[in-house]
Structures are given as C-alpha cells and as structure tokens.
Write a protein that holds these residues in place. Structure first.
Motif, PDB file in Angstrom:
ATOM      1  N   VAL A 221      -2.858 -13.986   3.602  1.00 24.70           N
ATOM      2  CA  VAL A 221      -1.874 -12.922   3.382  1.00 24.70           C
ATOM      3  C   VAL A 221      -1.740 -12.079   4.647  1.00 24.70           C
ATOM      4  O   VAL A 221      -0.634 -11.794   5.128  1.00 24.70           O
ATOM      5  N   GLY A 226       1.331  -9.734   5.718  1.00 28.32           N
ATOM      6  CA  GLY A 226       1.364  -8.940   4.509  1.00 28.32           C
ATOM      7  C   GLY A 226       0.120  -8.111   4.307  1.00 28.32           C
ATOM      8  O   GLY A 226      -0.745  -8.018   5.189  1.00 28.32           O
ATOM      9  N   ASP A 227       0.030  -7.488   3.152  1.00 23.31           N
ATOM     10  CA  ASP A 227      -1.157  -6.728   2.784  1.00 23.31           C
ATOM     11  C   ASP A 227      -1.344  -6.848   1.279  1.00 23.31           C
ATOM     12  O   ASP A 227      -0.443  -7.294   0.557  1.00 23.31           O
ATOM     13  N   ASN A 230      -0.130  -1.277  -1.125  1.00 23.36           N
ATOM     14  CA  ASN A 230       0.584  -0.368  -0.234  1.00 23.36           C
ATOM     15  C   ASN A 230      -0.399   0.639   0.365  1.00 23.36           C
ATOM     16  O   ASN A 230      -1.594   0.654   0.020  1.00 23.36           O
ATOM     17  N   LYS A 235       0.232   0.600  -5.532  1.00 23.33           N
ATOM     18  CA  LYS A 235       1.019  -0.565  -5.950  1.00 23.33           C
ATOM     19  C   LYS A 235       0.503  -1.818  -5.252  1.00 23.33           C
ATOM     20  O   LYS A 235       0.190  -1.810  -4.057  1.00 23.33           O
ATOM     21  N   THR A 237       0.824  -5.337  -3.475  1.00 26.50           N
ATOM     22  CA  THR A 237       1.837  -5.970  -2.618  1.00 26.50           C
ATOM     23  C   THR A 237       1.461  -7.407  -2.268  1.00 26.50           C
ATOM     24  O   THR A 237       2.110  -8.024  -1.429  1.00 26.50           O
ATOM     25  N   ASN A 239       1.963  -9.930  -3.868  1.00 24.15           N
ATOM     26  CA  ASN A 239       2.987 -10.871  -4.333  1.00 24.15           C
ATOM     27  C   ASN A 239       4.224 -10.845  -3.438  1.00 24.15           C
ATOM     28  O   ASN A 239       5.293 -11.317  -3.830  1.00 24.15           O
ATOM     29  N   SER A 240       4.075 -10.327  -2.237  1.00 21.66           N
ATOM     30  CA  SER A 240       5.158 -10.291  -1.257  1.00 21.66           C
ATOM     31  C   SER A 240       5.450 -11.697  -0.740  1.00 21.66           C
ATOM     32  O   SER A 240       4.773 -12.675  -1.106  1.00 21.66           O
ATOM     33  N   GLU A 241       6.434 -11.791   0.139  1.00 22.57           N
ATOM     34  CA  GLU A 241       6.737 -13.083   0.765  1.00 22.57           C
ATOM     35  C   GLU A 241       5.513 -13.632   1.475  1.00 22.57           C
ATOM     36  O   GLU A 241       5.244 -14.839   1.429  1.00 22.57           O
ATOM     37  N   GLN A 414       4.550 -17.985  -6.842  1.00 22.94           N
ATOM     38  CA  GLN A 414       5.307 -16.759  -7.053  1.00 22.94           C
ATOM     39  C   GLN A 414       5.023 -16.166  -8.431  1.00 22.94           C
ATOM     40  O   GLN A 414       4.754 -14.964  -8.564  1.00 22.94           O
ATOM     41  N   ASP A 418       3.206 -12.647  -9.136  1.00 24.38           N
ATOM     42  CA  ASP A 418       3.978 -11.590  -9.803  1.00 24.38           C
ATOM     43  C   ASP A 418       3.262 -11.092 -11.055  1.00 24.38           C
ATOM     44  O   ASP A 418       3.180  -9.874 -11.304  1.00 24.38           O
TER      45      ASP A 418
END
Length: 437
Positions: A221, A226-227, A230, A235, A237, A239-241, A414, A418
C-alpha cells in the motif's frame, strides 16, 4: 508457527479487544501524571523495580536476563526483576494492575499500544524523563520517537525495530536455474517468479494472515503511494486505488500460479525452509530462527513493486506505568535502567530485533557480527511503523480480514477492502467515543 510469532500474533488479537477492556477502568480519558527524574543515574536509596515484557521465546529469554543481571551487578542501589509473560497476558493484566498500584515500574509495549494505554491514563508523562536522559527524535529512526506521543505528550522511548525483508532459499533458485541475485523491482521479481514456475516451483507463497500477509499488503500500500488511514485516523483509506493495487498484486501471485491457494499460517516460511519455495516476505526476527540455520538462505530488502520504496516495520517501546501510588524513586531507577539497556542493546540483534538507538544500531561492528541484518538496516530510512491512535488494533484487524478474503478468492480485492474499510470506520468512530478526541 514460530513461538516468537505466536506471542506477537496473540498479542495483536488481544489488543483488538483492549479498548473494551480498558474502558471498564477508564480514567475518563485523562493522561497520566508527570514523572520527576533528576538524573540519568539514579543515586537514591536501594529500590527494586519490576520490568514486564513479552519476550518468552527465541533468543530473548537468554539475552534479556543476561542484560538485567549485568545491570544489577553494576548498580548496587537498583535491583531489576524480570517479569516475562506472553504479550497477550500483558495486554490483559497490566491495565487493572496499574489501577490497583500493582503494575510494573517499567514495561515494553508495541508501538500501536502506546497511545491506547496513554489515552486511559495508564502511563506517566515521560517528557521529563526523555529530556533528562538526553533523548530526541534524532536519536532514533525517523518517525519512531514521535510515534510514542499522544496528544503532544511523550509517553514512550523506542527500544527496537523489526522491519520485513525478502528471504531467499538459494538452493531452490539454483536448482531452477534462476539467478540468486535478489530482485529489486516488479519487473525482476516477475521475471524470477515466471522462471521458477517454468521449473515447477511456486516462488512466493501468499497467505492471508497477520504474519506475514498483512505486513506484505501494508508494505505494498505504501509502495503504491497510499496509506492505511487518513492523517487524523478517523477514516480508513486502505481501500484506495493504492490498496486495491497492493491486494491485486498479491492475488495475482495465486492466479498466475506463482503461489498455491489457501496457504496455512506460517506455511510460506515453512515451505522456504523445506525447499518448496524460493521467496518469503518476513520479519528480521526470522534471521535467528534455528530452522533456517541448515538452509542456504540470504536476505535482501523487499522488492519495490510500486512507485515508492516502503516497507512495514513494527517497534517495541519503553513505557512507564502510572501506578496508583507510584514511587518516584522507583520511576527514577527505571529511567536509569532504560538508558542503560538502550546503551547496551547491541546484543539485542542476536534475538532478531534491531536496536532502535541510532548510535548503537549504526555501529559498523553490529553488521560485522550479524551480517544478515544489513538489508534490514538499509530499509529503515523508508520504513513505516504502526499507526498511532487509541484502540487502533481493532481497526487494523479489519485489514487482515480483507487480505484473507481476497487471497482465498471469497471476494475481489476491491470488495474485500471496501467492506473492511466500512467496518474499520465504525471502529474508529467508536474509538473516538471510548477514548475521546
């Protein structure tokens, strides 16, 4: 499963429920009192201090008592009692013991536990201690010192770090006609895995467990930019790209036939030892695993699959419990003990953990004595440590759920991410209510 891994894995499970356990003895989110330490060398009357830690397996049960024995011999006015128990038992017992005034004078916690303890008022403010001992952020790997802070207050002092690395069974590679030079990027890794497959070898076995599927996923990740959460940890994150790319990479190893499906807990490491696979993403702690001593193995930094260099790492950290009626002399003596242990932590490398203190870890003699540590040391400038937030272990457990569901083919990357992120968000919301802002 390696005993070292058992204790840490169980501790992670135990800390998932730590927020609920601590909520019952909450001090309303208040932080602990400040600890007064006048000198790095305790000169008061003789005291006995209890040191709780979870090192019950591997080489640690030999190294830690030996260090304590040496410390006690050098300090006539301090006797340190080594109280070793499973990490999960510490998580379960320490909060109530502190509230009753029967907790340790000093203990070791994992990096993702410090904020949880601090939010419940279970730790002393160690700001004066670190100042008196002369510690600052430049004395440890980047990000590690501030990782021991909660709401701007210092609650811990780094002790050790444990990054992942790439383990290689060289005999497997040679038998398959594959170069033993470690792959460094996605292209070279893919090339070697394809060559191994052509020779009838599944080159990297991917699992869906904390050890080490979750750690590999988190590394990826970060590599994809990504991380996990946040900035204010309100929240999820993951599940980001970047998260989808990371988990898709892992699932692809199975789909392409580079990994078997449904790899059991520790099955990937056991396969490496048995000569059934060539590569395994695993922690520095495995360098001292006796099972590897008869294997022609090598270690290297994990390959850069994404756009950035990144690797997961854990840490262990010294903490000073806020016991009811805590004796200031015992706290001062405990601070002296912590400083001495950090100064004399070179032997800690024998247990498969890296000393956190830069001046000890960067001594060339360390690598000369333990050459397998060099790749792990090389990665520390871009290592990522545990997320710092009260009750975070329950939220990060959802990451393991997502990884497991995806690699077992139960959900797409995904969908798995999610669903896990939605659950993690609920936990983070509950954490905010339980521990306060």
């Amino acid at each position: 499963m390696n005993k070292h891994l058992v204790t840490k894995a169980v501790a992670i499970v135990a800390t998932v429920g730590l927020g609920i356990t601590l909520a019952g003895c909450s001090s309303g989110g208040a932080t602990g009192g400040a600890a007064a330490v006048d000198s790095a060398d305790y000169t008061g009357p003789k005291v006995t201090i209890d040191f709780w830690n979870g090192w019950t397996g591997g080489a640690a049960p030999k190294i830690v008592p030996a260090l304590i024995e040496k410390f006690n011999a050098e300090h006539e006015n301090i006797e340190v009692k080594n109280v070793a128990m499973e990490w999960a038992d510490i998580a379960a017992k320490m909060p109530l013991a502190i509230k009753a005034g029967k907790g340790p004078d000093v203990a070791v916690a994992h990096g993702d536990d410090v904020a949880t303890y601090a939010a419940q008022g279970l730790l002393l403010d160690s700001g004066d201690i670190v100042d008196t001992l002369g510690y600052g952020e430049d004395d440890f790997p980047e990000g590690l010192f501030e990782g021991n802070q909660y709401q701007g207050t210092q609650y811990g002092i780094p002790w050790s770090v444990t990054p992942l690395g790439l383990y290689t069974n060289n005999d497997v590679l040679k038998a398959a006609g594959v170069d033993t030079t470690a792959p460094t990027d996605a292209a070279s890794y893919e090339e070697n895995l394809a060559a191994l497959k052509a020779a009838g070898v599944q080159g990297e076995w991917v699992d869906g467990y904390v050890f080490t599927g979750t750690f590999e996923f988190e590394s990826l990740v970060w590599q994809f930019g990504g991380d996990l959460f946040n900035d204010d940890v309100t929240k999820a994150t993951f599940n980001s790209e970047a998260g989808v790319k990371a988990l898709t990479h892992m699932v692809d190893q199975i789909d392409k036939g580079y990994s078997p499906a449904n790899v059991p807990q520790d099955g990937n490491f056991n396969a490496l030892v048995a000569g059934e696979t060539a590569y395994n993403w695993n922690g520095v702690w495995q360098t001292t695993n006796e099972a590897l001593q008869d294997v022609d193995f090598s270690v290297a930094p994990v390959p850069q699959i994404g756009t950035e260099k990144a690797v997961w790492s854990s840490s262990t950290d010294w903490i000073f419990p806020n016991n009811k009626g805590q004796d200031t002399n015992e706290t001062s003596a405990a601070a002296t003990f912590v400083k001495w242990m950090n100064d004399n932590s070179a032997g800690w490398a024998e247990t498969g953990e890296l000393p956190a203190a830069n001046d000890v870890r960067n001594d060339p003699a360390l690598v000369e004595k333990y050459p397998n540590l060099e790749p792990f040391l090389e990665q520390l400038p871009y290592a990522h440590y545990e997320t710092v937030a009260p009750g975070i272990s329950a939220a990060t457990a959802e990451i393991t759920t997502a990884v497991g569901e995806a690699v077992l083919g139960k959900k797409s990357p995904q969908d798995a991410l999610d669903d896990a992120a939605a659950q993690a968000d609920k936990i983070l919301e509950q954490n905010a209510q339980t521990y306060g802002g």
